[in-house]
Design a protein around this motif. Sequence first.
Motif, PDB file in Angstrom:
ATOM      1  N   LYS A 292     -20.256  23.723  12.197  1.00 14.93           N
ATOM      2  CA  LYS A 292     -19.657  23.447  10.889  1.00 14.93           C
ATOM      3  C   LYS A 292     -19.889  21.981  10.478  1.00 14.93           C
ATOM      4  O   LYS A 292     -20.203  21.129  11.324  1.00 14.93           O
ATOM      5  CB  LYS A 292     -18.148  23.749  10.916  1.00 14.93           C
TER       6      LYS A 292
ATOM      7  N   HIS B 204     -10.032  13.585   8.472  1.00 13.17           N
ATOM      8  CA  HIS B 204      -8.945  12.636   8.822  1.00 13.17           C
ATOM      9  C   HIS B 204      -7.720  12.819   7.927  1.00 13.17           C
ATOM     10  O   HIS B 204      -6.627  13.043   8.451  1.00 13.17           O
ATOM     11  CB  HIS B 204      -9.433  11.179   8.857  1.00 13.17           C
TER      12      HIS B 204
ATOM     13  N   VAL C 198      -6.995  15.334   6.370  1.00 10.73           N
ATOM     14  CA  VAL C 198      -6.528  16.713   6.608  1.00 10.73           C
ATOM     15  C   VAL C 198      -5.508  16.773   7.752  1.00 10.73           C
ATOM     16  O   VAL C 198      -4.618  17.618   7.763  1.00 10.73           O
ATOM     17  CB  VAL C 198      -7.741  17.664   6.851  1.00 10.73           C
TER      18      VAL C 198
ATOM     19  N   PRO D  84      -5.312  18.429  16.507  1.00  9.56           N
ATOM     20  CA  PRO D  84      -6.280  18.916  15.519  1.00  9.56           C
ATOM     21  C   PRO D  84      -5.592  19.459  14.271  1.00  9.56           C
ATOM     22  O   PRO D  84      -4.488  19.989  14.343  1.00  9.56           O
ATOM     23  CB  PRO D  84      -6.996  20.048  16.262  1.00  9.56           C
ATOM     24  N   SER D  85      -6.274  19.334  13.132  1.00  5.83           N
ATOM     25  CA  SER D  85      -5.719  19.899  11.895  1.00  5.83           C
ATOM     26  C   SER D  85      -5.851  21.417  11.880  1.00  5.83           C
ATOM     27  O   SER D  85      -5.161  22.093  11.136  1.00  5.83           O
ATOM     28  CB  SER D  85      -6.467  19.327  10.698  1.00  5.83           C
TER      29      SER D  85
ATOM     30  N   ASP E 135     -11.493  23.109  12.200  1.00  4.26           N
ATOM     31  CA  ASP E 135     -12.700  23.528  12.931  1.00  4.26           C
ATOM     32  C   ASP E 135     -12.604  24.985  13.379  1.00  4.26           C
ATOM     33  O   ASP E 135     -13.513  25.790  13.135  1.00  4.26           O
ATOM     34  CB  ASP E 135     -12.915  22.647  14.173  1.00  4.26           C
TER      35      ASP E 135
ATOM     36  N   THR F 151     -13.883  13.418  18.927  1.00  4.36           N
ATOM     37  CA  THR F 151     -12.949  13.392  17.793  1.00  4.36           C
ATOM     38  C   THR F 151     -11.575  12.886  18.226  1.00  4.36           C
ATOM     39  O   THR F 151     -10.890  12.197  17.478  1.00  4.36           O
ATOM     40  CB  THR F 151     -12.828  14.813  17.217  1.00  4.36           C
TER      41      THR F 151
ATOM     42  N   GLY G 145     -17.012  14.658   9.605  1.00  3.66           N
ATOM     43  CA  GLY G 145     -16.337  14.912  10.881  1.00  3.66           C
ATOM     44  C   GLY G 145     -15.581  13.671  11.331  1.00  3.66           C
ATOM     45  O   GLY G 145     -15.199  12.828  10.517  1.00  3.66           O
ATOM     46  N   GLY G 146     -15.387  13.561  12.620  1.00  4.81           N
ATOM     47  CA  GLY G 146     -14.567  12.479  13.167  1.00  4.81           C
ATOM     48  C   GLY G 146     -15.124  11.088  12.924  1.00  4.81           C
ATOM     49  O   GLY G 146     -14.390  10.117  12.807  1.00  4.81           O
TER      50      GLY G 146
HETATM   51  O1  PMV Z   1     -14.483  17.971  14.987  1.00  2.48           O
HETATM   52  P1  PMV Z   1     -14.796  16.934  13.985  1.00  2.48           P
HETATM   53  O2  PMV Z   1     -15.336  15.679  14.553  1.00  2.48           O
HETATM   54  O3  PMV Z   1     -15.566  17.470  12.830  1.00  2.48           O
HETATM   55  O4  PMV Z   1     -13.401  16.435  13.335  1.00  2.48           O
HETATM   56  C1  PMV Z   1     -12.621  17.285  12.595  1.00  2.48           C
HETATM   57  C2  PMV Z   1     -12.091  16.557  11.441  1.00  2.48           C
HETATM   58  C3  PMV Z   1     -10.918  15.612  11.659  1.00  2.48           C
HETATM   59  O5  PMV Z   1     -10.238  15.612  10.423  1.00  2.48           O
HETATM   60  C4  PMV Z   1     -11.423  14.209  11.960  1.00  2.48           C
HETATM   61  C5  PMV Z   1      -9.981  16.037  12.784  1.00  2.48           C
HETATM   62  C6  PMV Z   1      -9.206  17.303  12.486  1.00  2.48           C
HETATM   63  O6  PMV Z   1      -8.610  17.836  13.422  1.00  2.48           O
HETATM   64  O7  PMV Z   1      -9.175  17.754  11.332  1.00  2.48           O
END
Ligand code: PMV
Length: 336
Positions: free
Chosen positions: A21, A28, A30, A153-154, A157, A202, A286-287
């Motif tokens: 994804k 962030h 989120v 985590p939000s 993912d 992340t 992403g992160g």
């Molecule tokens: O997994 P990543 O690196 O795409 O991060 C997800 C997005 C963040 O908002 C940074 C963390 C989250 O849990 O939503």
Amino acid sequence: MSKDLRSRPHTPIVHATAPGKAILCGEHAVVYGHPAIALPIMAAAARATIRAASRQGITIKLPDINQRLRGHRSAKHPLIVLAGRTLDHINVAAPHLDIMLQSTIPIASGMGSGAALGAALVRGLATFYGRPLDPATVSTLVYELERFFHGTPSGIDNTVVSYAQPIWYRRDKGGSSPHLEALQIGAPFGFIIGDTGVRSPTRMTVAGVRERWTADLRTYERHFDQIGQLTSAARDALSLGDTIRLGHILNENHAVLEQIGVSSPELNRLVGAAREAGALGAKLSGGGAGGIMLAVVGPDHALAVSEALRRADAARVIHTSLEPSPEGLVPLGSHE
Ligand code: PMV
């Protein structure tokens, strides 16, 4: 039904996949209750192969990282725990399983590699025993794995890789069911993803943002509000088919992400190279602090942008697109 019968596989071998994804807007913020938009990336995927084993228990092989895990109930490894929870969910008591998990998704790069491995595993197990699970259930099971990898985590993912379609996502502050919508897409959009090749867990970037947020609530709340507004504007731009507007929004979103301290020299180099080569807009995705960036491109500049990213040392370049669909449920085509 006896337990033995319930534990009997439905088919001798099963393959299941889940896409990677990319976050278009809203990372962030989120985590703090603002919306985000995420896209599945079919060109990078995780795959689970499930076979019946002669001895009882679960073996998971991860050939990409040369690991072999073994166990069931008392196991500690999060992938074994996830397999055990899935089997409990579908009522399988005494598994005899040989599982192989493989992935073409770069690890710790903002492309959801852990969540995709989990979703492929859950789907594969459910199919193996003839009890397919809906995306919401797959997502809920995978969320626990995300908690292990990410800390707080939000949930975006696990949701996007389980539904495998572009989503508008807002976490539920109470923690039960997030708000989730399919996106309306008014015209085709082309995107190019560039991977810095720098791994960045992340968990670390999210923890860093939390520390800075705690130290300066007012400034960070303002940044998160701004990202929330940009994400809403991005949803409108997608539904109007306005690629130019979306480009500006991505640029503005990147600027705020820099202010909250999650960009890096490598990300800024790729973002700059994409813009100079004619991208309509670009941002980290992403992160951050490594991992990937994403650019929105018109058809005339797609080649120039991907060449510019390679010249700027991108470890990998992925093209992906969003196509309009009458129902608002959008199939996503991708290639590398
Ligand atoms: O997994 P990543 O690196 O795409 O991060 C997800 C997005 C963040 O908002 C940074 C963390 C989250 O849990 O939503």
